[in-house]
Design an enzyme around this catalytic site. Sequence first.
Site, short mmCIF file in Angstrom:
data_model
loop_
_atom_site.label_atom_id
_atom_site.label_comp_id
_atom_site.label_asym_id
_atom_site.label_seq_id
_atom_site.Cartn_x
_atom_site.Cartn_y
_atom_site.Cartn_z
N ASP A 157 8.04 11.46 5.93
CA ASP A 157 6.58 11.33 6.00
C ASP A 157 6.02 12.69 6.43
OD1 ASP A 157 4.70 8.57 6.03
OD2 ASP A 157 3.76 10.35 6.90
N THR B 40 1.20 2.20 -6.11
CA THR B 40 0.45 1.62 -7.23
C THR B 40 -0.39 2.70 -7.87
OG1 THR B 40 0.40 -0.47 -6.04
CG2 THR B 40 -1.15 -0.22 -7.86
N ASN C 260 -2.18 -7.95 -9.72
CA ASN C 260 -3.16 -8.01 -8.63
C ASN C 260 -4.54 -8.41 -9.14
OD1 ASN C 260 -1.40 -7.52 -6.62
ND2 ASN C 260 -2.12 -5.47 -6.10
N PHE D 123 -3.11 -19.15 -4.48
CA PHE D 123 -4.35 -18.36 -4.63
C PHE D 123 -5.53 -19.22 -5.07
CE2 PHE D 123 -1.30 -15.21 -3.97
CZ PHE D 123 -1.97 -14.13 -3.43
N CYS E 32 -4.84 -3.55 -1.03
CA CYS E 32 -4.42 -3.58 -2.43
C CYS E 32 -5.45 -4.19 -3.38
CB CYS E 32 -3.10 -4.34 -2.55
SG CYS E 32 -1.74 -3.43 -1.81
N1 LIG Z 1 0.59 -2.28 1.60
C1 LIG Z 1 0.87 -3.15 0.64
O1 LIG Z 1 0.84 -4.36 0.85
C2 LIG Z 1 1.29 -2.67 -0.71
C3 LIG Z 1 1.91 -3.57 -1.58
C4 LIG Z 1 2.27 -3.12 -2.85
C5 LIG Z 1 1.98 -1.83 -3.24
N2 LIG Z 1 1.34 -0.99 -2.37
C6 LIG Z 1 1.09 0.38 -2.80
O2 LIG Z 1 2.07 1.23 -2.21
C7 LIG Z 1 1.49 2.50 -1.86
C8 LIG Z 1 1.65 2.75 -0.38
O3 LIG Z 1 0.95 1.75 0.31
P1 LIG Z 1 1.07 1.60 1.89
O4 LIG Z 1 0.25 0.43 2.26
O5 LIG Z 1 2.50 1.66 2.27
O6 LIG Z 1 0.34 2.95 2.35
P2 LIG Z 1 0.29 3.61 3.82
O7 LIG Z 1 -0.98 4.34 3.88
O8 LIG Z 1 0.60 2.57 4.83
O9 LIG Z 1 1.51 4.64 3.81
C9 LIG Z 1 1.54 5.81 3.06
C10 LIG Z 1 2.33 6.84 3.83
O10 LIG Z 1 2.55 7.97 2.98
C11 LIG Z 1 2.47 9.13 3.79
N3 LIG Z 1 2.31 10.32 2.94
C12 LIG Z 1 1.22 10.77 2.29
N4 LIG Z 1 1.52 11.87 1.59
C13 LIG Z 1 2.84 12.13 1.79
C14 LIG Z 1 3.75 13.12 1.33
N5 LIG Z 1 3.37 14.11 0.51
N6 LIG Z 1 5.04 13.05 1.75
C15 LIG Z 1 5.43 12.07 2.58
N7 LIG Z 1 4.63 11.12 3.05
C16 LIG Z 1 3.34 11.14 2.65
C17 LIG Z 1 1.33 8.84 4.73
O11 LIG Z 1 1.36 9.67 5.86
C18 LIG Z 1 1.60 7.37 5.05
O12 LIG Z 1 2.43 7.24 6.19
C19 LIG Z 1 0.03 2.42 -2.33
O13 LIG Z 1 -0.06 2.96 -3.61
C20 LIG Z 1 -0.25 0.94 -2.35
O14 LIG Z 1 -1.25 0.60 -3.26
C21 LIG Z 1 1.01 -1.38 -1.11
#
Ligand SMILES: NC(=O)c1ccc[n+]([C@@H]2O[C@H](COP(=O)([O-])OP(=O)(O)OC[C@H]3O[C@@H](n4cnc5c(N)ncnc54)[C@H](O)[C@@H]3O)[C@@H](O)[C@H]2O)c1
Length: 433
Positions: A34, A121, A203, A244, A255
């Site tokens: 991260d 996503t 979604n 749902f 999301c």
């Molecule tokens: N949260 C969910 O329920 C969920 C479910 C399915 C898909 N998604 C998708 O997954 C992706 C991530 O979602 P999330 O909720 O985990 O996001 P989040 O914001 O919780 O985590 C993202 C992480 O990526 C880090 N980051 C950003 N740029 C970076 C880089 N260059 N190198 C390393 N780390 C970096 C950030 O610091 C952060 O810790 C999104 O596209 C989201 O739409 C999320």
Amino acid sequence: MSEREPIGVIGVGWVGLVTAAGFAELGHQVYARDILQDKVDALSRGEVPIHEPGLPELLEKNRERIHFTTDMGEVIQNAQLLFCCVDTPPTYSGDADLSRVERVVEELGESTDHALVMKSTVPVGTGRWIQRLRSDVGYVSCPEFLKEGAAVADFMKPDRVVVGARPDSAEFGDRVEKLYEPLSAPIVRTDVASAEMIKLASNAFLATKISFINEIANVSEELGADVEEVARGMGLDERIGPHFLRAGIGYGGSCFPKDVSALKQLAGNSGYHFQLLSSVIEVNELQKRRTIGKLQKHLGSLVDREIALLGVAFKPNTDDVREATALVLAHRLIGEGASVRIHDPVALDRASELLGATRLCRTAEEALDGADAAVLVTEWPEYRELDWTGAIKDSMRNPLVVDGRNFLDDEALRAAGYTYEGIGRSTASAVEA
Ligand SMILES: NC(=O)c1ccc[n+]([C@@H]2O[C@H](COP(=O)([O-])OP(=O)(O)OC[C@H]3O[C@@H](n4cnc5c(N)ncnc54)[C@H](O)[C@@H]3O)[C@@H](O)[C@H]2O)c1
């Protein structure tokens, strides 16, 4: 390649952390990177920065196999499959912001025997765009479908795993498939664009189902039907299914709002007006605001009224407050002149900066004491256990409950003298009465 090849995870938020813990549990060495030094330090000390049931235990159990770092070089050196789990938030226009993904691609450096496995996503076409940037790096779309609050279980027992490999990355696609083999889930092997669309369409469909049942709820209120009964009767039809179909005060979270909007914009950018999704979004926005009308119906003007919001997290079992309905409600209520007090069992601190001039309460009882109305926003189980008919009834200034999730025992509340407003059901009871 050995059966349990090391993997890289880039971005350790909800998705990345669960992915890292899950693959470590399956026996892989995981190099998890991260950009946030504090987060990496905390994780290295064994602290888990998010509330996700089962995750701390899984991380602790597999601590030896997960290497947290801020150094991309360490990940690239140790793993060839690099799971990209960075955030893709919405821009002002509603399109997905791919700047973090772009940065990851830039940070791949000279590596050529690697593949980026996209879990974030992203819009349909992202794979093609990345191919133009780095055709020498493999690319596999492997969208994530986990549900916050049940993310560990979802990783271990996914409904399906979607693997969309570029033709020149077929071998990487096979390797991603192999990683998931122990989970015995159906694998959907497909092309990159279709994999990207499966995620957005899934979604968007779920959000459509929610907005649909919310509209049925609103019409039911007018016509004297009870949406809970309607949903039960509909859900038994195998073609519809029960999931749902819970009427409520609208969907939120990190999301649905952004993915529905991203798909709508994506369609628009390609010249197609996705009319249905425009309505899904509009219905959801109006649904959040209908709560204000319900309060006004009983209280008249909300100026100087004390309104207690129960729940900030966008759903129970998580402390995620991104796009949470409570935030919209709190600001609307303040706009109407009300004083807002708010409670959540785990998400209060995460939300504090977003809540404006609200009073943060450490207990639900504190929030309800002296309130003119309670609005149940998040269906945390503990809210059902409150002493509604005893101490709480005595402590509220006015016994009005707007149950935004049809979650509380409406009959018990009414019998105790509350004015109870659910979603899609209050008029039904009134008509019967
Ligand atoms: N949260 C969910 O329920 C969920 C479910 C399915 C898909 N998604 C998708 O997954 C992706 C991530 O979602 P999330 O909720 O985990 O996001 P989040 O914001 O919780 O985590 C993202 C992480 O990526 C880090 N980051 C950003 N740029 C970076 C880089 N260059 N190198 C390393 N780390 C970096 C950030 O610091 C952060 O810790 C999104 O596209 C989201 O739409 C999320």
